[in-house]
Scaffold this motif. Sequence first.
Motif, PDB file in Angstrom:
ATOM      1  N   LEU A  82      15.980  51.213  63.949  1.00  0.00           N
ATOM      2  CA  LEU A  82      16.226  50.981  65.365  1.00  0.00           C
ATOM      3  C   LEU A  82      16.287  52.294  66.133  1.00  0.00           C
ATOM      4  O   LEU A  82      15.807  52.393  67.268  1.00  0.00           O
ATOM      5  N   THR A 156      15.842  47.654  61.388  1.00  0.00           N
ATOM      6  CA  THR A 156      17.165  47.770  60.771  1.00  0.00           C
ATOM      7  C   THR A 156      18.030  48.762  61.548  1.00  0.00           C
ATOM      8  O   THR A 156      17.532  49.562  62.335  1.00  0.00           O
ATOM      9  N   ARG A 157      19.305  48.702  61.273  1.00  0.00           N
ATOM     10  CA  ARG A 157      20.282  49.567  61.922  1.00  0.00           C
ATOM     11  C   ARG A 157      21.383  49.942  60.929  1.00  0.00           C
ATOM     12  O   ARG A 157      21.426  49.415  59.817  1.00  0.00           O
ATOM     13  N   ARG A 169      22.504  50.072  55.587  1.00  0.00           N
ATOM     14  CA  ARG A 169      21.582  49.580  56.599  1.00  0.00           C
ATOM     15  C   ARG A 169      21.554  48.055  56.556  1.00  0.00           C
ATOM     16  O   ARG A 169      21.831  47.445  55.527  1.00  0.00           O
ATOM     17  N   VAL A 172      18.498  44.108  62.197  1.00  0.00           N
ATOM     18  CA  VAL A 172      18.968  43.928  63.571  1.00  0.00           C
ATOM     19  C   VAL A 172      18.836  42.446  63.905  1.00  0.00           C
ATOM     20  O   VAL A 172      17.718  41.938  64.057  1.00  0.00           O
ATOM     21  N   LEU A 200      19.616  45.474  71.930  1.00  0.00           N
ATOM     22  CA  LEU A 200      19.516  45.232  70.490  1.00  0.00           C
ATOM     23  C   LEU A 200      20.767  45.712  69.772  1.00  0.00           C
ATOM     24  O   LEU A 200      21.290  45.035  68.883  1.00  0.00           O
ATOM     25  N   ASP A 201      21.239  46.886  70.149  1.00  0.00           N
ATOM     26  CA  ASP A 201      22.433  47.443  69.525  1.00  0.00           C
ATOM     27  C   ASP A 201      23.632  46.530  69.750  1.00  0.00           C
ATOM     28  O   ASP A 201      24.374  46.201  68.813  1.00  0.00           O
ATOM     29  N   SER A 204      23.130  42.941  67.976  1.00  0.00           N
ATOM     30  CA  SER A 204      23.217  42.986  66.513  1.00  0.00           C
ATOM     31  C   SER A 204      24.623  43.304  66.046  1.00  0.00           C
ATOM     32  O   SER A 204      25.051  42.846  64.977  1.00  0.00           O
ATOM     33  N   THR A 205      25.377  44.068  66.822  1.00  0.00           N
ATOM     34  CA  THR A 205      26.779  44.318  66.478  1.00  0.00           C
ATOM     35  C   THR A 205      27.574  43.022  66.546  1.00  0.00           C
ATOM     36  O   THR A 205      28.426  42.751  65.687  1.00  0.00           O
TER      37      THR A 205
END
Length: 240
Positions: A82, A156-157, A169, A172, A200-201, A204-205
Motif C-alpha cells: 500500500l 497489503t499493508r 503484513r 488491505v 484505504l488506510d 483497512s484498519t
Amino acid sequence: MCGRYTAAIDADGLLRSYVATSRDRAGEWEPVYSVAPRTKAPVVREHVDDDGEVQRTLELARWGLHPSWAKDKGPRPINARLETIATNGMFRGPFSSGRAVVPMTGYYEWVEAADGGKDPFFIHHPDGELLHAAGLTAARKSEDGESWDVTFTVVTREARDAGGEVHDRMPVFLTDEAVQEWLVPGKLEAEQKDPLLAQLDAASTTIAGQLVTVPVDRKVNNVRTLDRTDPSLIDPLPQA
C-alpha cells in the motif's frame, strides 16, 4: 503478505454480494478453501460500456500481476505494498486505472514451529463475512490474439490486530463504502491518489480490528496434495 487465501462462496453468492454480472467462466465458480499463486480466482471490476453506463463484472483472473509491457519470464508479484502502489513502476498503472476487489473469506499465514516445520493460521471474520481485498489488475492479449488474459495482485499493508499476531503484513480489506470508491472506473487524477490511499488506510484498519486468528491443520501447507474444495482446511485445531 498474503500468499494463500480462501474464497469459500459460490458464484451466485458473489454476484448477489457485489450486484455484478459474470464474464467468461466466473459464473461457474464454486467455494475454494485454498487459492494459490498462479491460479485463477474471482475479481470484481467496473468499466464504462459503449453507452456510457458503468458496468460491474465478476471475472476470473490469474493471481500474479503481469502487465502487458512485462517480459514473459519477469516477476509476477502476488502482493503490492500500500505504501508504494502510487509510485512503484510495476503498480502505478494498475493503481491508476486497474483497480479491483478480490473477494476473500479469509487468508492463511504461517509461523516457524519448534520442530522446524511451519504452523498455519487462518485469519477471518468471526461471523464468516465476505472480505473485500483491494486488488490491482492488468490485462494483456492472449496467445490467440482474440481475448484478454487478466492478472491481479493483492494490496497489503502493515498488519494490525489479529493479522499482526502471526505476520507483519496483511491484505488491505475494504469497507462497503470504500469498495464503491475503489472501483470507480477511469484513470485517477494526481489529486485523487492521496485521498484514496488515506481511505484505504482507514478502511483497512477498521476491518482489521474485526478479524480473528485460529490455528489450523498442517495439511493446508502442501498445495500439491490438498483438496482445494475441502472445508476442513479451515477447521480450528482443538485448544491444548
